[in-house]
Design a protein around this motif. Structure first.
Motif, PDB file in Angstrom:
ATOM      1  N   ALA A  25      61.426 101.070  36.277  1.00 17.20           N
ATOM      2  CA  ALA A  25      62.601 102.226  36.504  1.00 17.20           C
ATOM      3  C   ALA A  25      61.504 103.334  37.056  1.00 17.20           C
ATOM      4  CB  ALA A  25      63.299 102.883  34.859  1.00 17.20           C
ATOM      5  N   GLY A  26      60.323 102.839  36.755  1.00 13.23           N
ATOM      6  CA  GLY A  26      59.800 104.333  37.018  1.00 13.23           C
ATOM      7  C   GLY A  26      58.599 104.270  38.082  1.00 13.23           C
ATOM      8  N   THR A  27      59.359 102.807  38.368  1.00 14.50           N
ATOM      9  CA  THR A  27      58.199 102.502  39.742  1.00 14.50           C
ATOM     10  C   THR A  27      58.435 103.215  41.470  1.00 14.50           C
ATOM     11  OG1 THR A  27      59.707 100.566  40.990  1.00 14.50           O
ATOM     12  CG2 THR A  27      58.189  99.909  39.580  1.00 14.50           C
ATOM     13  N   VAL A  28      57.917 103.432  42.497  1.00 17.91           N
ATOM     14  CA  VAL A  28      57.572 104.357  42.920  1.00 17.91           C
ATOM     15  C   VAL A  28      58.537 103.720  44.080  1.00 17.91           C
ATOM     16  CG1 VAL A  28      55.285 104.938  42.722  1.00 17.91           C
ATOM     17  CG2 VAL A  28      55.663 103.152  44.229  1.00 17.91           C
ATOM     18  N   THR A  36      68.551 105.731  33.372  1.00 17.95           N
ATOM     19  CA  THR A  36      69.104 105.738  32.166  1.00 17.95           C
ATOM     20  C   THR A  36      69.525 104.481  31.728  1.00 17.95           C
ATOM     21  OG1 THR A  36      67.779 108.311  32.044  1.00 17.95           O
ATOM     22  CG2 THR A  36      69.124 107.092  30.105  1.00 17.95           C
ATOM     23  N   LEU A  37      70.662 104.612  32.963  1.00 20.21           N
ATOM     24  CA  LEU A  37      71.741 103.742  32.208  1.00 20.21           C
ATOM     25  C   LEU A  37      71.220 101.960  32.368  1.00 20.21           C
ATOM     26  CD1 LEU A  37      74.923 103.671  31.248  1.00 20.21           C
ATOM     27  CD2 LEU A  37      75.650 103.914  34.060  1.00 20.21           C
ATOM     28  N   GLY A  38      70.200 101.970  33.491  1.00 20.21           N
ATOM     29  CA  GLY A  38      70.342 100.787  33.259  1.00 20.21           C
ATOM     30  C   GLY A  38      69.587  99.925  32.169  1.00 20.21           C
ATOM     31  N   VAL A  39      68.155 101.172  31.959  1.00 18.59           N
ATOM     32  CA  VAL A  39      67.499 100.815  30.864  1.00 18.59           C
ATOM     33  C   VAL A  39      68.464 101.053  29.507  1.00 18.59           C
ATOM     34  CG1 VAL A  39      65.689 101.276  29.570  1.00 18.59           C
ATOM     35  CG2 VAL A  39      65.135 101.958  32.131  1.00 18.59           C
ATOM     36  N   ALA A  40      68.843 101.373  29.491  1.00 21.87           N
ATOM     37  CA  ALA A  40      69.794 101.287  27.859  1.00 21.87           C
ATOM     38  C   ALA A  40      70.791 100.135  28.272  1.00 21.87           C
ATOM     39  CB  ALA A  40      71.198 102.410  28.183  1.00 21.87           C
ATOM     40  N   PHE A  41      71.492  99.273  28.645  1.00 22.32           N
ATOM     41  CA  PHE A  41      72.065  97.968  29.038  1.00 22.32           C
ATOM     42  C   PHE A  41      70.909  96.877  29.216  1.00 22.32           C
ATOM     43  CE2 PHE A  41      75.892 100.378  30.729  1.00 22.32           C
ATOM     44  CZ  PHE A  41      77.093  99.666  30.211  1.00 22.32           C
ATOM     45  N   ALA A  42      70.022  97.413  30.011  1.00 23.70           N
ATOM     46  CA  ALA A  42      68.935  96.374  29.027  1.00 23.70           C
ATOM     47  C   ALA A  42      68.610  96.003  28.208  1.00 23.70           C
ATOM     48  CB  ALA A  42      67.427  96.731  30.162  1.00 23.70           C
ATOM     49  N   PHE A  43      68.557  96.811  27.783  1.00 17.29           N
ATOM     50  CA  PHE A  43      68.497  97.113  25.333  1.00 17.29           C
ATOM     51  C   PHE A  43      69.589  95.839  25.243  1.00 17.29           C
ATOM     52  CE2 PHE A  43      65.083 100.154  26.273  1.00 17.29           C
ATOM     53  CZ  PHE A  43      63.606  99.305  25.511  1.00 17.29           C
ATOM     54  N   GLY A  44      70.505  96.612  25.615  1.00 17.80           N
ATOM     55  CA  GLY A  44      71.283  96.178  24.844  1.00 17.80           C
ATOM     56  C   GLY A  44      72.276  95.060  25.092  1.00 17.80           C
ATOM     57  N   LEU A  45      72.436  94.497  26.763  1.00 19.21           N
ATOM     58  CA  LEU A  45      72.274  92.374  27.027  1.00 19.21           C
ATOM     59  C   LEU A  45      71.081  92.339  26.263  1.00 19.21           C
ATOM     60  CD1 LEU A  45      73.557  93.601  31.035  1.00 19.21           C
ATOM     61  CD2 LEU A  45      74.994  93.205  28.683  1.00 19.21           C
ATOM     62  N   GLY A 107      52.367  99.983  39.751  1.00 17.91           N
ATOM     63  CA  GLY A 107      52.688 101.475  40.386  1.00 17.91           C
ATOM     64  C   GLY A 107      53.701 102.148  39.581  1.00 17.91           C
ATOM     65  N   SER A 108      53.850 101.964  38.300  1.00 21.21           N
ATOM     66  CA  SER A 108      54.913 102.656  37.795  1.00 21.21           C
ATOM     67  C   SER A 108      54.118 103.739  37.021  1.00 21.21           C
ATOM     68  CB  SER A 108      55.339 101.622  36.100  1.00 21.21           C
ATOM     69  OG  SER A 108      55.900 102.116  35.199  1.00 21.21           O
ATOM     70  N   THR A 109      55.351 104.849  36.922  1.00 22.23           N
ATOM     71  CA  THR A 109      54.531 106.181  36.705  1.00 22.23           C
ATOM     72  C   THR A 109      55.639 106.370  35.690  1.00 22.23           C
ATOM     73  OG1 THR A 109      56.953 106.706  37.835  1.00 22.23           O
ATOM     74  CG2 THR A 109      54.774 107.173  39.412  1.00 22.23           C
ATOM     75  N   THR A 110      55.402 105.903  34.450  1.00 24.10           N
ATOM     76  CA  THR A 110      55.975 105.585  33.382  1.00 24.10           C
ATOM     77  C   THR A 110      55.020 104.915  32.576  1.00 24.10           C
ATOM     78  OG1 THR A 110      57.454 103.372  33.471  1.00 24.10           O
ATOM     79  CG2 THR A 110      58.414 104.872  33.496  1.00 24.10           C
ATOM     80  N   THR A 111      55.047 104.911  31.290  1.00 21.91           N
ATOM     81  CA  THR A 111      53.730 104.217  30.773  1.00 21.91           C
ATOM     82  C   THR A 111      53.954 102.823  31.093  1.00 21.91           C
ATOM     83  OG1 THR A 111      55.858 103.527  28.530  1.00 21.91           O
ATOM     84  CG2 THR A 111      54.436 105.493  29.053  1.00 21.91           C
ATOM     85  N   LEU A 112      52.914 101.913  30.953  1.00 25.51           N
ATOM     86  CA  LEU A 112      52.683 100.667  31.082  1.00 25.51           C
ATOM     87  C   LEU A 112      53.653  99.726  30.320  1.00 25.51           C
ATOM     88  CD1 LEU A 112      48.926 100.264  32.243  1.00 25.51           C
ATOM     89  CD2 LEU A 112      51.079 100.472  34.112  1.00 25.51           C
ATOM     90  N   THR A 113      53.725 100.448  29.090  1.00 25.40           N
ATOM     91  CA  THR A 113      54.692  99.177  27.608  1.00 25.40           C
ATOM     92  C   THR A 113      55.780 100.129  27.298  1.00 25.40           C
ATOM     93  OG1 THR A 113      53.169 100.136  26.375  1.00 25.40           O
ATOM     94  CG2 THR A 113      52.716  98.522  27.808  1.00 25.40           C
ATOM     95  N   GLY A 114      56.627 100.973  28.291  1.00 23.67           N
ATOM     96  CA  GLY A 114      57.599 101.574  27.902  1.00 23.67           C
ATOM     97  C   GLY A 114      57.670 102.007  26.168  1.00 23.67           C
ATOM     98  N   ALA A 115      55.940 102.277  25.801  1.00 27.56           N
ATOM     99  CA  ALA A 115      55.955 103.006  24.303  1.00 27.56           C
ATOM    100  C   ALA A 115      56.754 104.474  24.555  1.00 27.56           C
ATOM    101  CB  ALA A 115      54.769 103.454  24.381  1.00 27.56           C
ATOM    102  N   ASN A 116      57.264 104.997  22.785  1.00 28.36           N
ATOM    103  CA  ASN A 116      58.071 105.623  22.725  1.00 28.36           C
ATOM    104  C   ASN A 116      56.767 107.002  22.251  1.00 28.36           C
ATOM    105  OD1 ASN A 116      60.186 103.156  20.846  1.00 28.36           O
ATOM    106  ND2 ASN A 116      61.207 104.362  21.983  1.00 28.36           N
ATOM    107  N   GLY A 117      57.630 108.051  22.254  1.00 31.07           N
ATOM    108  CA  GLY A 117      57.033 109.161  22.129  1.00 31.07           C
ATOM    109  C   GLY A 117      57.876 110.110  21.995  1.00 31.07           C
TER     110      GLY A 117
END
Length: 222
Positions: A25-28, A36-45, A107-117
């Motif tokens: 979701a953080g790619t250029v 955010t909504l897409g990430v939320a649904f990815a986890f839930g689904l 090229g993701s602008t977020t963490t490479l593994t989706g780590a929490n923080g």
């Protein structure tokens, strides 16, 4: 052993799909940004999919907090609980490893593994504790006697979507120690130094939920 392997596979899928959506979701490229909504649904689904895939084998915990809650509520043995948690963590590490390989040159602008923080300790701790508490109550309720159990996976998955919508801006949303451990190992640095919160808070929320459910789940209610 089939139950433990099922938990490994389920947790691997959850981390790969859920955290993967956060990473990409953080790619250029704008068309790759699911938000955010897409990430939320990815986890839930991911939870919904695994619930109807491995639920009949292991119950589809794929979350050490759920397993601990079930242990406190006397719904699983100590031996199975320990092995579930071990295999869940292994699955999360495998999922994170696959994601790291896929994302390191993306090229993701977020963490490479989706780590929490988190930025602020107290709001983060409260959020992870309270949202895990709510999540576990839904797990207990939807899988209890008298509940429409065929829809348990859907109820649990959609609850996880709701939790992510609110909690992503606070901690990235864990409510699952394995989901935090795997990405933190590959991310290192601050993700590892903050990892304790994403273990302690969800476990605390799960324990509170287990005792709460035991108090309110009366014979008259089933």
């Amino acid at each position: 052993m089939r139950k433990y392997v099922a938990e490994l596979i389920g947790t691997m899928v959850l981390v790969l799909m859920g955290c993967g959506s956060a990473v990409f979701a953080g790619t250029v490229q704008p068309f790759d940004a699911v938000g955010t909504l897409g990430v939320a649904f990815a986890f839930g689904l991911s939870v919904v999919a695994m619930a109807y895939t491995i639920g009949k084998i292991s119950g589809c915990h794929i979350n050490p907090a759920i397993t601990l809650g079930m242990l406190v509520a006397n719904k699983i043995s100590g031996k199975d609980a320990g092995m579930y948690i071990l295999f869940q963590i292994i699955g999360a590490i495998i999922g994170s490893g696959i994601l790291y390989v896929l994302a390191k040159d993306s090229g993701s602008t977020t963490t490479l593994t989706g780590a929490n923080g988190y930025k602020d300790l107290v709001p983060a701790f409260v959020a992870e504790t309270v949202f895990t508490f709510i999540f576990l109550l839904v797990v207990f309720g939807s899988t209890s006697k008298g509940a429409p159990n065929k829809f348990a996976g859907l109820a649990i998955g959609l609850t996880l979507v709701l939790i992510h919508i609110v909690c992503i801006p606070i901690t990235g949303t864990s409510v699952n120690p394995a989901r935090s451990i795997g990405p933190a190992i590959f991310q290192g640095g601050e993700a590892l130094s903050q990892l304790w919160l994403f273990i302690v808070a969800p476990f605390l929320g799960a324990i509170i939920a287990a005792f709460t459910w035991k108090a309110i789940d009366t014979e008259e209610a089933v």
